[in-house]
Write a protein that holds these residues in place. Structure first.
Motif, PDB file in Angstrom:
ATOM      1  N   LEU A  74     -29.372   9.443  61.469  1.00 50.39           N
ATOM      2  CA  LEU A  74     -29.802  10.072  62.722  1.00 50.39           C
ATOM      3  C   LEU A  74     -28.887   9.710  63.892  1.00 50.39           C
ATOM      4  O   LEU A  74     -29.350   9.431  64.997  1.00 50.39           O
ATOM      5  N   LYS A  75     -27.603   9.723  63.633  1.00 47.69           N
ATOM      6  CA  LYS A  75     -26.657   9.372  64.688  1.00 47.69           C
ATOM      7  C   LYS A  75     -26.191  10.587  65.474  1.00 47.69           C
ATOM      8  O   LYS A  75     -25.049  10.664  65.915  1.00 47.69           O
ATOM      9  N   VAL A  76     -27.067  11.533  65.642  1.00 43.10           N
ATOM     10  CA  VAL A  76     -26.753  12.664  66.519  1.00 43.10           C
ATOM     11  C   VAL A  76     -26.843  12.186  67.958  1.00 43.10           C
ATOM     12  O   VAL A  76     -27.487  11.167  68.254  1.00 43.10           O
ATOM     13  N   PRO A  77     -26.208  12.866  68.888  1.00 39.41           N
ATOM     14  CA  PRO A  77     -26.287  12.442  70.290  1.00 39.41           C
ATOM     15  C   PRO A  77     -27.739  12.375  70.765  1.00 39.41           C
ATOM     16  O   PRO A  77     -28.560  13.229  70.398  1.00 39.41           O
ATOM     17  N   PRO A  78     -28.066  11.368  71.558  1.00 42.25           N
ATOM     18  CA  PRO A  78     -29.451  11.212  72.024  1.00 42.25           C
ATOM     19  C   PRO A  78     -30.049  12.455  72.676  1.00 42.25           C
ATOM     20  O   PRO A  78     -31.228  12.753  72.435  1.00 42.25           O
ATOM     21  N   PRO A  79     -29.303  13.215  73.496  1.00 41.10           N
ATOM     22  CA  PRO A  79     -29.929  14.419  74.060  1.00 41.10           C
ATOM     23  C   PRO A  79     -30.368  15.422  72.989  1.00 41.10           C
ATOM     24  O   PRO A  79     -31.364  16.132  73.176  1.00 41.10           O
ATOM     25  N   ILE A  80     -29.630  15.482  71.880  1.00 47.74           N
ATOM     26  CA  ILE A  80     -30.012  16.397  70.802  1.00 47.74           C
ATOM     27  C   ILE A  80     -31.221  15.860  70.046  1.00 47.74           C
ATOM     28  O   ILE A  80     -32.159  16.599  69.739  1.00 47.74           O
ATOM     29  N   LEU A  81     -31.210  14.556  69.750  1.00 45.79           N
ATOM     30  CA  LEU A  81     -32.341  13.966  69.051  1.00 45.79           C
ATOM     31  C   LEU A  81     -33.609  14.026  69.892  1.00 45.79           C
ATOM     32  O   LEU A  81     -34.712  14.168  69.353  1.00 45.79           O
ATOM     33  N   SER A  82     -33.459  13.943  71.198  1.00 38.20           N
ATOM     34  CA  SER A  82     -34.636  14.009  72.056  1.00 38.20           C
ATOM     35  C   SER A  82     -35.351  15.352  71.939  1.00 38.20           C
ATOM     36  O   SER A  82     -36.548  15.454  72.221  1.00 38.20           O
ATOM     37  N   ARG A  83     -34.609  16.366  71.514  1.00 40.36           N
ATOM     38  CA  ARG A  83     -35.237  17.673  71.313  1.00 40.36           C
ATOM     39  C   ARG A  83     -36.290  17.605  70.211  1.00 40.36           C
ATOM     40  O   ARG A  83     -37.338  18.239  70.311  1.00 40.36           O
ATOM     41  N   THR A  84     -36.014  16.821  69.182  1.00 41.23           N
ATOM     42  CA  THR A  84     -36.989  16.667  68.118  1.00 41.23           C
ATOM     43  C   THR A  84     -38.255  15.983  68.629  1.00 41.23           C
ATOM     44  O   THR A  84     -39.376  16.382  68.296  1.00 41.23           O
TER      45      THR A  84
END
Length: 405
Positions: free
Chosen positions: A217-227
């Motif tokens: 789950l090392k996607v950028p935090p703004p993208i992960l925050s979408r989840t």
């Protein structure tokens, strides 16, 4: 929810023979009461209810129109509650399977060796979350009704199509959960009233640990925050559905409608006898007018609480089965499924019965280490993973848990 053909022979007149879910049996007492009063007045008190004493039906017409407005308004509000309940449950399911899909896709992008095990852990938790939400909406808090999703398991007849007349409540209560529910999960949820919120907290903690303490789950935090945002939106829709379930139709309005309906059914025969000479026609008109008003009220009562096991309630079991079908396409292989729980053990402490194999935990510093605990609720085979030394502080593993290293 009853499925029926609106077309077909004679324009779908076959619906008239459907008794399950019909309001006709509950309407008949009103019509029979009005008919009996009509016959009684016709033979014993016709001289008191004639054109001389009731020169014009205007007063009763005003009352009847008021009753009609009250009934129609209640029917509209009840249908709005029914449709709002369905819309919120559908949106809840959509948001949660969308969040699960995003989580699996983000994990696959990293291509980590243990990624498949984490993927199944996420799929299992989302399925458990959805099943717990459906159970709460249906006032079913028996965890034994959460059964494992396996191809060779045969559920009782009628569990899926909850509209079958032969299927009682017990056979319609089963909800499938990918991976089943383990003894430790049962123990953690047994005395919890807000189970859906608890499971959502597990998901958030698993996602946070995976992102912070591992290579997944090392996607950028703004993208992960979408989840996280989509997951929260699903919970918001669930609470909106809970609003419909927990808030009954206002009692004063229901009481008023029932009062004026009984008055209307009891006074309509007086007006009918005064203006209709033939007794048979008078009985028929009193019967039909009383049944029409009572039918509107019974339909409103039937659909104003759309969650449950009644024939006209929403097919929550079917909606959950569709949710399981959607996210089951994201499942990993069988071997990886059996090994999935190592990501989840630190969120829910294992039970004593589960101390029969080793699983891997994540420590505060992100290192992996072995502890002698287990997750044996699904018949899993033993699994030992290489690990580093455990950290000194275990305060964040969960309440009451002491690792054996």
């Amino acid at each position: 929810m009853i499925e029926y053909e609106s077309g077909g022979l004679l324009g779908g007149l076959g619906v008239l023979t459907q008794l399950s879910g019909s309001v006709f049996p509950r309407v008949l007492p009103y019509g029979l009461w009005a008919s009996a009063l009509t016959i009684l007045i016709h033979f014993t008190a016709r001289e008191y209810f004639s054109l001389e004493t009731l020169a014009h039906p205007y007063a009763h017409q005003v009352f009847a129109i008021s009753v009609g407005f009250l009934l129609v308004f209640r029917s509209n509000l009840s249908y709005q509650r029914f449709w709002e309940g369905l819309s919120n449950v559908q949106q809840m399911s959509t948001k949660w399977d969308d969040a699960c899909l995003q989580l699996v896709a983000f994990e696959e992008a990293e291509n980590e060796p243990d990624g498949q095990r984490f993927k199944f852990c996420a799929i299992h938790l989302f399925c458990l979350l959805h099943a717990s939400a459906i159970q709460h909406l249906r006032d079913d808090f028996d965890l034994n009704h959460l059964v494992e999703n396996t191809p060779d398991r045969v559920l009782p007849k009628g569990w899926f199509a909850q509209t079958h007349e032969h299927a009682d409540k017990s056979t319609r209560s089963y909800l499938e959960v990918i991976g089943g529910i383990s003894p430790s999960e049962k123990l953690a949820l047994e005395n919890v009233e807000e189970r859906a919120y608890t499971i959502m907290a597990w998901i958030v903690r698993v996602m946070t640990r995976r992102h912070k303490f591992s290579a997944g789950l090392k996607v950028p935090p703004p993208i992960l925050s979408r989840t996280f945002h989509v997951l929260s939106e699903g919970m918001s829709s669930y609470m909106q559905a809970r609003k419909v379930r927990d808030t009954p139709f206002p009692f004063p309005y229901a009481q008023l409608v029932m009062t004026v309906l009984i008055i209307f059914v009891s006074t309509a025969p007086c007006v009918v006898v005064a203006y209709v000479e033939d007794m048979g026609m008078a009985v028929a008109l009193a019967f039909l007018s009383s049944c029409a008003g009572a039918a509107l009220n019974e339909v409103a009562k039937e659909i104003e609480d759309p969650f449950g096991f009644d024939p006209n309630d929403l097919p929550l079991g079917r909606l959950h089965a569709q949710f399981v079908l959607r996210i089951s396409s994201l499942r990993a292989t069988d071997l990886q499924i059996l090994e999935a729980e190592s990501f989840f053990d630190e969120i829910i402490p294992p039970t004593k019965e589960e101390l029969d194999r080793k699983v891997t935990y994540f420590g505060n510093d992100g290192d992996l280490f072995d502890v002698n605990c287990t997750r044996g609720g699904h018949g899993h085979s033993d699994l030992t993973l290489a690990a580093a030394s455990p950290p000194e502080d275990h305060s964040d593993w969960g309440p009451g848990f002491t690792p054996a290293v």
